[in-house]
Motif scaffolding. Structure first.
Motif, PDB file in Angstrom:
ATOM      1  N   ASN A  21       0.487   3.521   7.694  1.00 50.54           N
ATOM      2  CA  ASN A  21       1.249   2.497   7.370  1.00 50.54           C
ATOM      3  C   ASN A  21       2.720   2.306   8.287  1.00 50.54           C
ATOM      4  O   ASN A  21       3.735   2.668   7.673  1.00 50.54           O
ATOM      5  CB  ASN A  21       1.683   2.766   5.862  1.00 50.54           C
ATOM      6  CG  ASN A  21       0.431   2.819   4.952  1.00 50.54           C
ATOM      7  OD1 ASN A  21      -0.299   2.023   5.293  1.00 50.54           O
ATOM      8  ND2 ASN A  21       0.254   3.643   3.953  1.00 50.54           N
ATOM      9  N   ASP A  56       2.874  -4.736  -0.945  1.00 52.07           N
ATOM     10  CA  ASP A  56       1.872  -5.412  -1.148  1.00 52.07           C
ATOM     11  C   ASP A  56       0.694  -4.944   0.148  1.00 52.07           C
ATOM     12  O   ASP A  56      -0.487  -5.124  -0.168  1.00 52.07           O
ATOM     13  CB  ASP A  56       1.875  -6.907  -1.328  1.00 52.07           C
ATOM     14  CG  ASP A  56       2.495  -7.367  -2.410  1.00 52.07           C
ATOM     15  OD1 ASP A  56       2.745  -6.591  -3.481  1.00 52.07           O
ATOM     16  OD2 ASP A  56       3.173  -8.517  -2.619  1.00 52.07           O
ATOM     17  N   ASN A  57       1.219  -4.691   1.172  1.00 53.34           N
ATOM     18  CA  ASN A  57       0.396  -4.464   2.233  1.00 53.34           C
ATOM     19  C   ASN A  57       0.004  -2.814   2.663  1.00 53.34           C
ATOM     20  O   ASN A  57      -0.625  -2.726   3.267  1.00 53.34           O
ATOM     21  CB  ASN A  57       1.181  -5.077   3.612  1.00 53.34           C
ATOM     22  CG  ASN A  57       1.059  -6.404   3.546  1.00 53.34           C
ATOM     23  OD1 ASN A  57       0.173  -7.260   3.005  1.00 53.34           O
ATOM     24  ND2 ASN A  57       2.283  -7.048   3.913  1.00 53.34           N
ATOM     25  N   ASN A  59      -1.784   0.680   2.150  1.00 54.25           N
ATOM     26  CA  ASN A  59      -2.861   1.281   1.871  1.00 54.25           C
ATOM     27  C   ASN A  59      -2.766   2.538   1.117  1.00 54.25           C
ATOM     28  O   ASN A  59      -1.779   3.148   1.067  1.00 54.25           O
ATOM     29  CB  ASN A  59      -4.156   1.085   2.834  1.00 54.25           C
ATOM     30  CG  ASN A  59      -3.692   1.827   3.871  1.00 54.25           C
ATOM     31  OD1 ASN A  59      -3.425   2.866   4.165  1.00 54.25           O
ATOM     32  ND2 ASN A  59      -3.747   1.092   4.986  1.00 54.25           N
TER      33      ASN A  59
END
Length: 220
Positions: A21, A56-57, A59
């Motif tokens: 991330n 939101d992005n 994982n």
């Protein structure tokens, strides 16, 4: 055999089974107005919003910056459950940070925000639909000249609630970990004592987390 196992680990990461991330342009995460305040005073918990990726992005898997350094490699995973302790909780952000192999919260140049205190070894995930999360990192070292057990700091941000601390991840085989800590009643979020197993050249540990468990002011 040891080199082959390490090569296999790194190959898996490069093939994308563990996607970092990392920053993809400027991202800005903010507290949501109306979030229920829980957990009491939580100094530094706002660092959860410093994720270089929009929530939101995110994982469910992240690799911390130290993973390719020398040291005991650790795969840390688990399931985050809702307050009932049974239902997996999707969309929960978990932020962690810890010391380097010298026991320091080491920093990079031109650091900003809470990285000045937390150092550069930190990461963020957001649980998947099954409540699952995983981090790849190194086992941290204890503070220099200290009797403090080695540990990993975690912060939870679940939808509808303010960010809050849960009990630190600690290591069952750490000689500095007091025996009473291994069975201390009322752990926040559930027990953070990790029992590690070495598989394929990597240490693996599991911690399942229950949202709101023993968290101050959390609705019953």
């Amino acid at each position: 055999m040891k080199s082959a196992a390490l090569f296999g680990i790194l190959s898996i990461l490069l093939l994308g089974n563990c996607s970092e991330n990392t920053a993809q342009g400027k991202a800005e995460n903010k507290a949501t107005p109306g979030d229920i305040k829980v957990g009491g005073n939580c100094e530094g918990c706002e660092a959860v919003y410093e994720s270089p990726v929009l929530f939101d992005n995110l994982n469910e898997v992240d690799t911390l910056p130290d993973f390719r350094d020398e040291g005991p490699k650790l795969e840390l995973s688990g399931i985050i459950y809702k307050a009932d302790g049974k239902t997996p909780a999707p969309g929960v952000v978990l932020y962690i940070y810890h010391t380097d192999q010298n026991g320091l919260y080491s920093k990079k140049e031109n650091v900003k925000g809470w990285a000045k205190r937390h150092g550069h070894i930190r990461g963020w995930i957001k649980t998947d639909k099954n409540g699952y999360y995983k981090f790849y990192t190194l086992v941290p070292a204890s503070y220099p000249n200290s009797t403090n057990p080695k540990h990993i700091h975690p912060v939870i941000k679940e939808p509808g609630f303010s960010e809050y601390w849960i009990d630190e991840f600690v290591f069952a085989d750490d000689p500095l970990l007091p025996q009473e800590e291994k069975s201390r009643p009322g752990p926040i979020g559930g027990s953070g004592v990790l029992k590690m197993e070495k598989i394929g050249g990597m240490l693996k540990a599991t911690r399942n987390i229950i949202l709101g468990l023993n968290v101050r002011d959390y609705p019953k």
